[in-house]
Design a protein around this motif. Structure first.
Motif, PDB file in Angstrom:
ATOM      1  N   ALA A  37      50.904  33.220  44.633  1.00 41.30           N
ATOM      2  CA  ALA A  37      50.509  32.463  43.448  1.00 41.30           C
ATOM      3  C   ALA A  37      49.865  31.165  43.893  1.00 41.30           C
ATOM      4  N   ALA A  38      48.544  31.162  43.942  1.00 42.58           N
ATOM      5  CA  ALA A  38      47.778  29.976  44.324  1.00 42.58           C
ATOM      6  C   ALA A  38      47.008  29.472  43.110  1.00 42.58           C
ATOM      7  N   ASP A  39      47.671  29.570  41.950  1.00 43.92           N
ATOM      8  CA  ASP A  39      47.009  29.250  40.685  1.00 43.92           C
ATOM      9  C   ASP A  39      47.467  27.917  40.103  1.00 43.92           C
ATOM     10  N   GLU A  40      47.851  27.001  40.973  1.00 44.78           N
ATOM     11  CA  GLU A  40      48.268  25.691  40.498  1.00 44.78           C
ATOM     12  C   GLU A  40      47.086  24.962  39.861  1.00 44.78           C
ATOM     13  N   SER A  41      47.352  24.358  38.723  1.00 42.76           N
ATOM     14  CA  SER A  41      46.317  23.557  38.078  1.00 42.76           C
ATOM     15  C   SER A  41      46.057  22.315  38.917  1.00 42.76           C
TER      16      SER A  41
ATOM     17  N   VAL B  39      46.166  37.605  45.485  1.00 39.96           N
ATOM     18  CA  VAL B  39      46.245  36.152  45.361  1.00 39.96           C
ATOM     19  C   VAL B  39      45.801  35.773  43.954  1.00 39.96           C
ATOM     20  N   ILE B  40      46.698  35.114  43.223  1.00 34.33           N
ATOM     21  CA  ILE B  40      46.352  34.622  41.890  1.00 34.33           C
ATOM     22  C   ILE B  40      45.672  33.273  42.057  1.00 34.33           C
ATOM     23  N   LEU B  41      44.469  33.158  41.531  1.00 35.55           N
ATOM     24  CA  LEU B  41      43.680  31.935  41.651  1.00 35.55           C
ATOM     25  C   LEU B  41      43.628  31.178  40.335  1.00 35.55           C
ATOM     26  N   TYR B  42      43.297  29.916  40.436  1.00 33.33           N
ATOM     27  CA  TYR B  42      43.065  29.029  39.299  1.00 33.33           C
ATOM     28  C   TYR B  42      41.549  28.952  39.101  1.00 33.33           C
ATOM     29  N   ASP B  43      41.121  28.573  37.907  1.00 36.17           N
ATOM     30  CA  ASP B  43      39.689  28.512  37.610  1.00 36.17           C
ATOM     31  C   ASP B  43      38.912  27.728  38.671  1.00 36.17           C
ATOM     32  N   GLU B  44      39.419  26.577  39.081  1.00 38.92           N
ATOM     33  CA  GLU B  44      38.735  25.780  40.106  1.00 38.92           C
ATOM     34  C   GLU B  44      38.582  26.581  41.401  1.00 38.92           C
ATOM     35  N   THR B  45      39.650  27.273  41.784  1.00 34.86           N
ATOM     36  CA  THR B  45      39.690  27.948  43.087  1.00 34.86           C
ATOM     37  C   THR B  45      38.745  29.135  43.156  1.00 34.86           C
TER      38      THR B  45
ATOM     39  N   GLY C 172      30.966  27.430  53.537  1.00 39.77           N
ATOM     40  CA  GLY C 172      30.116  27.964  52.478  1.00 39.77           C
ATOM     41  C   GLY C 172      30.517  29.341  51.973  1.00 39.77           C
ATOM     42  N   THR C 173      31.453  29.995  52.630  1.00 40.14           N
ATOM     43  CA  THR C 173      31.915  31.313  52.195  1.00 40.14           C
ATOM     44  C   THR C 173      32.756  31.166  50.930  1.00 40.14           C
ATOM     45  N   PRO C 174      32.466  31.928  49.880  1.00 44.70           N
ATOM     46  CA  PRO C 174      33.324  31.861  48.690  1.00 44.70           C
ATOM     47  C   PRO C 174      34.778  32.180  49.067  1.00 44.70           C
ATOM     48  N   LEU C 175      35.722  31.411  48.527  1.00 47.43           N
ATOM     49  CA  LEU C 175      37.126  31.650  48.845  1.00 47.43           C
ATOM     50  C   LEU C 175      37.556  33.068  48.473  1.00 47.43           C
ATOM     51  N   VAL C 176      36.936  33.631  47.441  1.00 54.79           N
ATOM     52  CA  VAL C 176      37.228  35.023  47.069  1.00 54.79           C
ATOM     53  C   VAL C 176      36.907  35.956  48.234  1.00 54.79           C
ATOM     54  N   LYS C 177      35.817  35.701  48.924  1.00 57.21           N
ATOM     55  CA  LYS C 177      35.432  36.530  50.076  1.00 57.21           C
ATOM     56  C   LYS C 177      36.387  36.321  51.250  1.00 57.21           C
TER      57      LYS C 177
END
Length: 154
Positions: A22-26, A67-73, A81-86
């Motif tokens: 859970a990396a979805d902290e605001s 990995v649960i992401l937050y909108d910013e992440t 430069g690599t998207p964190l999703v990648k």
């Protein structure tokens, strides 16, 4: 998303010995964590912290299924430069997204909360899919106590 893809994602997320990070902290919540250790909370420091987690290749590849992401992440790129999703995908995990917009007091129901975010959810889901999310998390808070949850809250 077709049913075969959905089944593949669901199966991967519950793989034995692996769990969901859970990396979805605001921004507000992560600021409190950073304040507690005397670190400044900036877009770059939050990115660096998250990138550090996601590039922990042995831990990610062995123990993390999603990995649960937050909108910013989900919109951030790593320092290179690599998207964190990648970065998450390269580590063998599935990127997901928190889609609720937090809680607010439920009118006329003292002490009870309601989760916001249904308005515009369809559009946000489509956008997040385009950004790389393959699953979503929705959090609803239902307090239990004397006289609650109320019928209205349920």
């Amino acid at each position: 998303m077709n049913l075969a893809e959905l089944n593949k994602v669901a199966g991967a997320m519950v793989a034995p010995g692996r769990g969901i990070l859970a990396a979805d902290e605001s921004s507000g919540t992560i600021k409190k964590r950073f304040d507690a250790i005397g670190a400044e909370s900036t877009a770059d420091s939050r990115r660096d912290y998250r990138e550090f987690l996601f590039r922990s290749s042995e831990a990610m590849s062995k123990y993390i299924s999603g990995v649960i992401l937050y909108d910013e992440t989900i919109r951030q790129n790593a320092k290179d430069g690599t998207p964190l999703v990648k970065v998450i995908e390269a580590a063998g995990a599935i990127p997901g997204i928190k889609v609720d917009k937090g809680t607010t007091p439920l009118p006329f129901c003292p002490g009870e909360l309601i989760t916001e975010g249904l308005d515009g959810l369809g559009q946000r889901l489509a956008e997040y899919r385009g950004l790389g999310a393959r699953f979503a998390k929705w959090r609803a808070v239902i307090d239990i106590g004397p006289g609650i949850p109320s019928y209205a809250a349920l």
